[in-house]
Enzyme design. Structure first.
Site, PDB file in Angstrom:
ATOM      1  N   GLU A   1      22.736  22.558   7.855  1.00  0.00           N
ATOM      2  CA  GLU A   1      22.937  23.059   9.133  1.00  0.00           C
ATOM      3  C   GLU A   1      23.391  24.547   9.157  1.00  0.00           C
ATOM      4  OE1 GLU A   1      25.082  20.177  11.762  1.00  0.00           O
ATOM      5  OE2 GLU A   1      23.829  18.677  11.057  1.00  0.00           O
TER       6      GLU A   1
ATOM      7  N   GLU B   1      26.624  22.847  18.813  1.00  0.00           N
ATOM      8  CA  GLU B   1      25.408  22.606  18.398  1.00  0.00           C
ATOM      9  C   GLU B   1      24.363  23.924  18.823  1.00  0.00           C
ATOM     10  OE1 GLU B   1      24.606  19.933  16.301  1.00  0.00           O
ATOM     11  OE2 GLU B   1      26.149  18.571  16.451  1.00  0.00           O
TER      12      GLU B   1
END
Length: 366
Positions: free
Chosen positions: A88, A283
């Site tokens: 990520e 996120e």
């Protein structure tokens, strides 16, 4: 010496004009960039390692502020952590861009100057460099997510709701836990990918009184909701509730962590419960490892939110507890009536306390 100084000047000048290149920098390139920034801006930056990864890569933290090498009374400590899951990667890119933005605009941009003069900012661009180096450039698969030992770092912290406090901790997790003991952090966020939402504690529950309506509610729930909305509404899309086609709807672009999915051993709960640091999990991209062409747009979408969130470190009240002789008192319990935290908030070694609170009337006992 003249040539070296000239090179640094030219690097700084070119950086301020063109900015840091929007691409994925490997660990060696990232380390060199951080060292170059530290050399170019020695008065407002300090670079240090908080430990090493399993494969021996340094976990570099750059500190930015008017007094980057030491804490000053009344100046709150703030931090951003990126790349906890190695695949990520957008957070890693954005935090390097944020460093470039802050250093190049200090004393030229009033907001940046005020931020760095009134707070001390710690940035860990990559908590999992081993995972990053092994990642596949893929939107959703998990190659590179874990550390070298195959452990999810965001499931490896002590959990207040589980009896796993004696469990073995990974090197990267131990480094962060030790780091939290050296600084009295007030506010934090860790950056992830795979959705676009601001998630806040608690991430876990044992079915006690904190579990209400499917959410695990902390004593500072109102503050966490405010912090999450600050980020989501400063972001160009997050507040629209469904920024990713394959994701669930998130009202206001925020969610209680447990309500989204229970997560034992998470870093944000550990920060809040044991380190007195309010932390969100951000996120910030639908795709975990998006094409580099998308990085400038992701930076523009998140830049206002990153800056707005940092300013929240000054929310609420702060002060120093002293004895009758004016000497700071360490480890004094400072409680806001009606907010009984699992671990009481206490003064640090300087006698300081920081309590993030929304405007209102409160009774504080010391």
């Amino acid at each position: 010496m003249f040539v070296f100084t000239l090179c640094l000047f030219l690097w700084s000048w070119l950086s301020s004009i063109h900015g840091l290149e929007f691409r994925y920098h490997n660990s060696m390139e990232m380390e060199q960039y951080l060292k170059d920034i530290n050399k170019t801006f020695p008065d407002i930056t300090h670079l240090h390692s908080i430990g090493q990864s399993v494969e021996g890569r340094e976990l570099w933290v750059l500190i930015l502020g008017q007094h980057p090498r030491e804490h000053r009374t009344g100046i709150p400590e703030f931090k951003y952590v990126g790349n906890m899951h190695g695949n990520e990667v957008v957070g890693r890119v954005l935090l390097l861009q944020l460093i470039d933005y802050l250093t190049s605009r200090y004393l030229r941009d009033p907001l940046v100057t005020r931020l760095l003069n009134s707070s001390r900012v710690h940035i860990l661009p990559s908590m999992n460099p081993d995972g990053f180096e092994s990642s596949a450039r893929d939107c959703m698969y998990t190659v590179g997510r874990y550390n070298k030992n195959g452990v999810d770092l965001n499931r490896n912290f002590p959990d207040a709701f589980e009896s796993n406090t004696d469990r073995e901790r990974e090197k990267e997790v131990r480094a962060v836990m030790d780091w939290l003991k050296t600084e009295s952090f007030v506010l934090s966020a860790n950056l992830h990918g795979g959705a676009v939402v601001a998630s806040y504690p608690y991430d876990n529950s044992n079915g006690g009184g904190e579990l209400q309506g499917g959410q695990s509610i902390s004593p500072d729930d109102d503050v966490f909701i405010h912090l999450a909305k600050t980020y989501s509404y400063s972001h160009s899309e997050m507040h629209n509730s469904n920024s990713c086609s394959d994701s669930q709807d998130f009202t206001h672009g925020i969610t209680n962590g447990y309500y989204w999915y229970p997560l034992p051993g998470g870093m944000q709960d550990y920060n809040y419960v044991w380190a007195q640091c309010l932390e969100l999990t951000l996120e910030i991209s639908c795709c975990k490892f998006p094409p580099e062409a998308q990085l400038p747009g992701l930076w523009e979408a998140n830049k206002p939110a990153l800056l707005a969130y940092m300013q929240q470190v000054h929310l609420g009240v702060k002060g120093v507890v002293t004895d009758s002789n004016g000497k700071p008192v360490q480890n004094a319990v400072v409680e806001v009536v009606g907010r009984r935290n699992l671990c009481p908030f206490r003064t640090d070694r300087n006698g300081e306390y920081y309590r993030l609170l929304l405007p209102g009337n409160y009774t504080i006992t010391v």
